[in-house]
Structures are given as C-alpha cells and as structure tokens.
Design a protein around this motif. Structure first.
Motif, PDB file in Angstrom:
ATOM      1  N   THR A 195       0.733  -1.254  -0.270  1.00 59.02           N
ATOM      2  CA  THR A 195      -0.221   0.557  -0.030  1.00 59.02           C
ATOM      3  C   THR A 195       0.880   1.517  -0.059  1.00 59.02           C
ATOM      4  N   SER A 196       0.028   2.108   0.505  1.00 59.92           N
ATOM      5  CA  SER A 196       1.291   3.156   0.618  1.00 59.92           C
ATOM      6  C   SER A 196       0.676   4.478   1.490  1.00 59.92           C
ATOM      7  N   ALA A 197       1.735   5.220   2.315  1.00 60.06           N
ATOM      8  CA  ALA A 197       1.297   6.322   3.200  1.00 60.06           C
ATOM      9  C   ALA A 197       0.315   6.778   2.568  1.00 60.06           C
ATOM     10  N   PHE A 198       0.473   7.397   1.081  1.00 56.02           N
ATOM     11  CA  PHE A 198      -0.775   8.079   0.506  1.00 56.02           C
ATOM     12  C   PHE A 198      -1.869   7.501   0.765  1.00 56.02           C
ATOM     13  N   GLY A 199      -2.433   6.150   1.192  1.00 58.49           N
ATOM     14  CA  GLY A 199      -3.125   6.060   1.619  1.00 58.49           C
ATOM     15  C   GLY A 199      -4.261   6.057   2.977  1.00 58.49           C
ATOM     16  N   LEU A 200      -3.467   6.633   3.998  1.00 57.21           N
ATOM     17  CA  LEU A 200      -3.683   6.961   5.281  1.00 57.21           C
ATOM     18  C   LEU A 200      -4.605   7.645   5.581  1.00 57.21           C
ATOM     19  N   LEU A 201      -5.802   7.617   6.686  1.00 55.31           N
ATOM     20  CA  LEU A 201      -6.847   7.849   6.224  1.00 55.31           C
ATOM     21  C   LEU A 201      -6.753   9.086   7.068  1.00 55.31           C
ATOM     22  N   TYR A 206      -5.584   7.093  -5.924  1.00 48.18           N
ATOM     23  CA  TYR A 206      -4.564   6.147  -5.659  1.00 48.18           C
ATOM     24  C   TYR A 206      -4.702   6.232  -4.616  1.00 48.18           C
ATOM     25  N   GLN A 207      -5.051   7.554  -3.542  1.00 44.65           N
ATOM     26  CA  GLN A 207      -5.205   7.703  -2.235  1.00 44.65           C
ATOM     27  C   GLN A 207      -6.403   6.996  -1.633  1.00 44.65           C
ATOM     28  N   ALA A 208      -7.457   7.390  -2.519  1.00 44.04           N
ATOM     29  CA  ALA A 208      -8.520   6.429  -1.710  1.00 44.04           C
ATOM     30  C   ALA A 208      -8.906   4.513  -1.994  1.00 44.04           C
ATOM     31  N   SER A 209      -7.998   4.796  -3.468  1.00 50.06           N
ATOM     32  CA  SER A 209      -7.577   2.993  -3.352  1.00 50.06           C
ATOM     33  C   SER A 209      -6.574   2.479  -2.763  1.00 50.06           C
ATOM     34  N   LYS A 210      -6.013   3.085  -2.031  1.00 53.67           N
ATOM     35  CA  LYS A 210      -4.684   2.331  -0.881  1.00 53.67           C
ATOM     36  C   LYS A 210      -5.818   2.582   0.184  1.00 53.67           C
ATOM     37  N   ILE A 265       4.819  -1.115  13.075  1.00 55.71           N
ATOM     38  CA  ILE A 265       4.127  -0.887  12.679  1.00 55.71           C
ATOM     39  C   ILE A 265       3.817   0.512  13.296  1.00 55.71           C
ATOM     40  N   ALA A 266       2.505   0.702  12.442  1.00 58.08           N
ATOM     41  CA  ALA A 266       1.814   1.907  12.406  1.00 58.08           C
ATOM     42  C   ALA A 266       0.590   2.219  12.722  1.00 58.08           C
ATOM     43  N   SER A 267       0.151   3.438  12.504  1.00 59.61           N
ATOM     44  CA  SER A 267      -1.658   3.884  12.864  1.00 59.61           C
ATOM     45  C   SER A 267      -1.510   3.826  11.186  1.00 59.61           C
ATOM     46  N   PHE A 268      -3.162   3.722  10.770  1.00 61.07           N
ATOM     47  CA  PHE A 268      -4.062   3.413   9.739  1.00 61.07           C
ATOM     48  C   PHE A 268      -4.826   5.071   9.386  1.00 61.07           C
TER      49      PHE A 268
END
Length: 309
Positions: free
Chosen positions: A174-180, A233-237, A305-308
């Motif tokens: 995935t990508s950090a671009f997909g974080l909430l 891209y962000q939404a997909s990830k 390990i990091a936060s979503f």
C-alpha cells in the motif's frame, strides 16, 4: 492418475503480482533467494516470462511465470488452477501490482536526472513531480479498478490455497498516501476505521461512491482526499488497507498485513524515489517471512508498525 489431488509442495511457495519489473521483480528475487518457490505473475506475458528467465539465470531455478491480469476474474481463476495443480497450496501472497492512474509529463530522462541532482529534498522533488501530473476521470476509475478491486479479486480467488498452508501469509503493498489523515470527512474516516463491523461488501459500495463523486467533481461532498491529482490513488490504497484489516479479522489463522515500502525509485514515479527497488522490496519480504505467530491486520511503515490514521 486423472483427477488425483496434487501433493502439496515441500518447499514454501510464494506468488507475487506485478513481478516483471521494479520492486515486484526484487520481491520475487529476494523470496527465491530465501529458499521459496516463486510464481512471478505479470499482465504482459512476454515481459513476465523474460523476468522469470532472468531470475533463473541468476541461479534461482524455482521461479516460474504465469500470466495474470489482476482485474479479470477469469485470469485469476486460471492462475488458481495453475498453482493448485503445480503446488497444491500457497504459503505467501504478495499483492504488489498497482498503478498511479495519472499522466506524468516530466520531459526526458535527462530532466529527471537534473532534478535529482539539484539538491532539492524529497518533498520538493515530489512537488515538482506533482506539478507535472494530471488525472482524468477515466484514469481515476481505472486506478480503483486495479488497485482495490484487482487486489481483492486475486486475493479472494487464491484465498483457499493460502488457507491450505500451515502458515499462510498475505502482504498487500500500500502507501502512506492511503492513510486516513488525508480524508476530510469524519464520518468516512470513522467508517473505514470500524473494522469490527466493516464488510467487504461495504468496501465495494464505498469504492462505487468514490467513483460517483469523482464523476460529479464532488470529492469534498463525503470527505474524500481533496488532492484532485492523487485522490483516486489515495482512496484505492485506503480501501486496500481497510480490506487488509477485514481479511485479517475473518481469517485468524493467517497473517494478513499491509506495507508502505517508502518512496521507491520506480517507473510509477518516473524514478524520482529515494529508495532502490531492492530496499523497497525488503519490507514486503521481511513481513512475508516473519516468524510464525506474529502480528496480523497491521500497517507497516517500512519496518515499523504504524497507525492507519
């Protein structure tokens, strides 16, 4: 004998999507170097076969190729038959294939090398790239189709074979671009965080809602990522991250995690990354080969390990 059930392979077996180049190729190489039999998949049959041949030429004989278009259920079904008949199980699935869903116009290779030598930091280089990047609605829809639905399609098809393993692993790149944190809508953030009640069907519905809002030019209505260039891209990830957590919840016997490999030098970003393909691949490989009984349903930012959110 016709109809006989194949004996499961004694070696651990891994399958990598998008394995013909870049980070996917490196994931295949590193897994094979660690002693696993590897199924390298790619949409382009010629390029995929050539990539598998290069790996065998490096002294890694247990690498085979099979064609796969992750967005086509029939293609995934043919892959399942191949893996079942040849190996009888699947121990590791790495969902690496994906697209940015944009058009980047950065000039020739010399222009990229010049900006990389300019002394600009990574954020400045990323902004330089963004200014030369565009996306239309069709590209945005294709991004969701490949990155989210394609990953889900392949995973659901291969899931019974992963469940046949004594220690099955699924790694979603995935990508950090997909974080909430990139979502402006609190209700949307809460829903994607409510893993105890979130379902695959609801994720499909959210994907359809994103496409609807994208077509209308109303991404802010529900609070999707506001960046018009990278929003798809962000939404997909983000959907891949949520799907990972739902899958982990529903399959307690498996280790299902997602990884952000860092800003890796690939064709997707016109080779402007600050990490090599080998460095990026090492994260997926480490998570795939971690000791039995480890974490599941987690997001790895590189090796942490990091936060979503």
């Amino acid at each position: 004998m016709e109809g006989a059930i194949p004996k499961p392979s004694e070696k651990r077996v891994a399958l990598v999507t998008g394995g013909n180049r870049g980070m996917g190729f490196e994931i295949c190489r590193q897994l094979a170097s660690s002693g696993l039999a590897v199924v390298l998949t790619a949409r382009d049959e010629r390029r995929g076969a050539e990539a598998a041949g290069r790996l065998r030429g490096l002294g890694l004989p247990d690498v085979v190729f099979h064609q796969l278009d992750i967005a086509e259920p029939a293609s995934a079904a043919r892959l399942v038959d191949f893996v079942r008949n040849k190996f009888g199980k699947l121990d590791v699935l790495v969902n690496n294939a994906g697209i940015m869903g944009v058009t980047m116009e950065v000039g020739d290779e010399a222009a990229v090398k010049e900006i990389m030598r300019s002394g600009k930091d990574q954020n400045e280089i990323a902004e330089w790239l963004k200014q030369r990047t565009t996306q239309n609605t069709q590209q945005g829809e294709e991004c969701l189709k490949i990155n989210y639905h394609g990953t889900k399609n392949v995973t659901e098809a291969l899931l019974p074979l992963v469940q046949s393993s004594s220690d099955g692993r699924i790694v979603n790149v995935t990508s950090a671009f997909g974080l909430l944190r990139f979502f402006s809508g609190e209700e949307l953030r809460q829903e994607l965080s409510s893993i105890g009640t979130l379902t695959k069907q609801r994720l499909d519905e959210l994907s359809a809602l994103f496409v609807e809002d994208l077509r209308r030019g109303e991404l802010g209505r529900r609070g999707w990522p506001a960046d018009r260039v990278y929003a798809a891209y962000q939404a997909s990830k983000a959907l891949v991250c949520a799907y990972t957590r739902v899958l982990a919840r529903e399959n307690a016997g498996l280790r299902v995690n997602c990884v952000h490999p860092g800003y890796v030098e690939t064709e997707m970003n016109c080779n402007t990354g600050n990490l090599t393909a080998a460095e990026g691949a090492s994260v997926s490989v480490a998570v795939a080969l971690a000791e039995q009984g480890g974490v599941t349903g987690a997001y790895f930012d590189r090796m942490e390990i990091a936060s979503f959110v």
